[in-house]
Scaffold this motif. Structure first.
Motif, short mmCIF file in Angstrom:
data_model
loop_
_atom_site.label_atom_id
_atom_site.label_comp_id
_atom_site.label_asym_id
_atom_site.label_seq_id
_atom_site.Cartn_x
_atom_site.Cartn_y
_atom_site.Cartn_z
N LEU A 287 -3.69 17.49 23.64
CA LEU A 287 -4.40 18.66 23.13
C LEU A 287 -4.45 19.76 24.18
O LEU A 287 -4.21 20.94 23.87
N ASN A 288 -4.72 19.40 25.43
CA ASN A 288 -4.72 20.39 26.50
C ASN A 288 -3.33 20.97 26.72
O ASN A 288 -3.19 22.16 27.05
N GLY A 289 -2.29 20.12 26.54
CA GLY A 289 -0.93 20.61 26.69
C GLY A 289 -0.57 21.65 25.64
O GLY A 289 0.02 22.69 25.93
N ILE A 290 -0.93 21.35 24.40
CA ILE A 290 -0.66 22.31 23.31
C ILE A 290 -1.43 23.60 23.54
O ILE A 290 -0.89 24.71 23.38
N LEU A 291 -2.69 23.45 23.93
CA LEU A 291 -3.51 24.63 24.19
C LEU A 291 -2.93 25.44 25.35
O LEU A 291 -2.91 26.68 25.30
N GLN B 202 -2.05 33.39 15.27
CA GLN B 202 -2.22 32.73 16.56
C GLN B 202 -3.67 32.83 17.04
O GLN B 202 -4.23 31.86 17.55
N GLN B 203 -4.29 33.98 16.86
CA GLN B 203 -5.67 34.18 17.33
C GLN B 203 -6.63 33.26 16.59
O GLN B 203 -7.52 32.65 17.21
N GLU B 204 -6.48 33.11 15.29
CA GLU B 204 -7.38 32.25 14.52
C GLU B 204 -7.20 30.79 14.89
O GLU B 204 -8.17 30.03 14.95
N ILE B 205 -5.97 30.40 15.14
CA ILE B 205 -5.71 29.02 15.56
C ILE B 205 -6.35 28.76 16.92
O ILE B 205 -6.97 27.70 17.14
N MET B 206 -6.23 29.70 17.83
CA MET B 206 -6.82 29.53 19.15
C MET B 206 -8.33 29.47 19.07
O MET B 206 -8.97 28.70 19.80
N GLU B 207 -8.93 30.26 18.19
CA GLU B 207 -10.38 30.25 18.05
C GLU B 207 -10.90 28.91 17.54
O GLU B 207 -12.04 28.54 17.77
N THR B 208 -10.04 28.17 16.82
CA THR B 208 -10.41 26.84 16.35
C THR B 208 -10.09 25.77 17.39
O THR B 208 -10.85 24.82 17.59
N LEU B 209 -8.94 25.93 18.06
CA LEU B 209 -8.45 24.92 18.98
C LEU B 209 -9.25 24.88 20.29
O LEU B 209 -9.54 23.81 20.82
N ILE B 210 -9.63 26.04 20.80
CA ILE B 210 -10.33 26.08 22.09
C ILE B 210 -11.68 25.36 22.04
O ILE B 210 -11.98 24.52 22.89
N PRO B 211 -12.56 25.65 21.05
CA PRO B 211 -13.83 24.90 20.99
C PRO B 211 -13.63 23.40 20.85
O PRO B 211 -14.35 22.61 21.47
N GLN B 212 -12.65 23.00 20.04
CA GLN B 212 -12.38 21.57 19.87
C GLN B 212 -11.93 20.95 21.18
O GLN B 212 -12.35 19.85 21.55
N SER B 213 -11.10 21.67 21.93
CA SER B 213 -10.61 21.17 23.21
C SER B 213 -11.75 21.01 24.21
O SER B 213 -11.80 20.03 24.97
N LEU B 214 -12.69 21.95 24.22
CA LEU B 214 -13.82 21.88 25.15
C LEU B 214 -14.72 20.68 24.83
O LEU B 214 -15.18 19.98 25.73
N LYS B 215 -14.94 20.43 23.54
CA LYS B 215 -15.76 19.29 23.14
C LYS B 215 -15.07 17.98 23.53
O LYS B 215 -15.72 17.04 24.01
N ILE B 216 -13.76 17.92 23.32
CA ILE B 216 -13.01 16.72 23.68
C ILE B 216 -13.03 16.51 25.18
O ILE B 216 -13.13 15.38 25.67
N GLN B 217 -12.98 17.61 25.93
CA GLN B 217 -13.00 17.50 27.39
C GLN B 217 -14.31 16.89 27.89
O GLN B 217 -14.32 16.02 28.77
#
Length: 296
Positions: A49-53, A217-232
């Motif tokens: 997930l971090n790699g994709i982000l 791309q912006q909408e995907i990032m807005e969804t992916l970043i919060p999910q990545s932080l929670k997973i971290q």
């Protein structure tokens, strides 16, 4: 020299302690297997997930606009300290305390002096330690009782909301990373702000992928970043959970061995004391017999 009753009492006490440490070691070993399986399953997912982000962030470049990537002057800081709910795990918890205090002294001394430093304590031991030194953010002292992503997600969202609102300019995690049963390494990682340059690109094949974004791309990032932080944060909690059981298993194993060595010394002392008592009785009997014989 101690009398026989005192030595016997100490032997009984040490034997009872040794049985307890053996039982705690077995319980820790059973819990460690489950915790180790959980973190080993989580690591590839978190890394991917971090790699994709990281790849998407690199593609976006300076065009990326995220409320979690805003870099501000560090006036207010949130430290997330992750420990266990229980002790008897060697230096597991104290290492986190020492690392957190060292971090404050070396990096956030100004914020601590101005009372602009807040701690989120995850785990009962962290809650007890840091709660005596100032107010805490949230109440997460029993997270490990029923460890789940939903529980950790609440803590992550509270930290993220605080960063978005400007209540905190920087969020840092301090926790034990699990290496193996005998090795746990204290990690200090910045959770927020999320800097594009810090996102790893996992491999060449993935980094050269030509992405097609839908809806954008912006909408995907807005969804992916919060999910990545929670997973971290969830990954850090799982690392700490596995490290705790590994540290407790090692500590109880050493305690059991130490109890065995102490039992050997106590039994040797008991035998010497008993032999000395028998020798004294024999000498008294012989002395009495000689006195009777001389009086006749």
């Amino acid at each position: 020299m101690a009398n026989l009753k005192e030595v016997r009492n100490r032997i009984t006490s040490v034997q009872s302690t040794q049985q307890i440490t053996k039982a705690m070691k077995m319980v820790a070993a059973a819990k460690l297997r489950r915790a180790q399986d959980n973190i080993l399953r989580m690591r590839p997912y978190a890394q991917r997930l971090n790699g994709i982000l990281g790849n998407l962030t690199a593609l976006a470049g300076e065009e990326l606009q995220s409320e979690y990537a805003v870099v501000r002057d560090v006036r207010r800081v949130l430290i997330i300290a992750i420990t266990s709910d229980r002790g008897l795990a060697g230096a597991f918890n104290s290492n986190v305390f020492k690392a957190t205090n060292a971090l404050v002294q070396s990096r956030y001394a100004e914020q601590a002096a101005s009372r602009s430093l807040t701690v989120m304590a995850i785990g009962k031991k962290a809650h007890e330690y840091f709660g005596k030194r100032g107010p805490l953010l949230g109440d997460y002292q029993h997270v490990f009782g029923q460890l789940s992503f939903d529980t950790v997600r609440q803590a992550a969202e509270q930290a993220m909301d605080g960063f978005r609102s400007g209540e905190y300019d920087e969020v840092v995690m301090v926790y034990n990373e699990f290496r193996n049963v005998a090795t746990q390494v204290v990690r200090v990682e910045q959770l927020l702000p999320l800097l594009p340059s810090e996102q790893p690109i996992t491999d060449t094949a993935t980094s050269n992928v030509d992405y097609i974004f839908s809806p954008s791309q912006q909408e995907i990032m807005e969804t992916l970043i919060p999910q990545s932080l929670k997973i971290q944060l969830y990954k850090a909690v799982l690392e700490s959970n596995a490290s705790e059981h590994g540290a407790r298993m090692t500590a109880m194993d050493k305690a059991t061995d130490n109890a065995g060595e102490l039992l050997k010394e106590l039994k040797l002392t008991y035998n010497r004391t008993r032999q000395a008592a028998i020798t004294t009785e024999i000498l008294e009997i012989v002395g009495g017999a000689e006195a009777l014989a001389a009086s006749r």
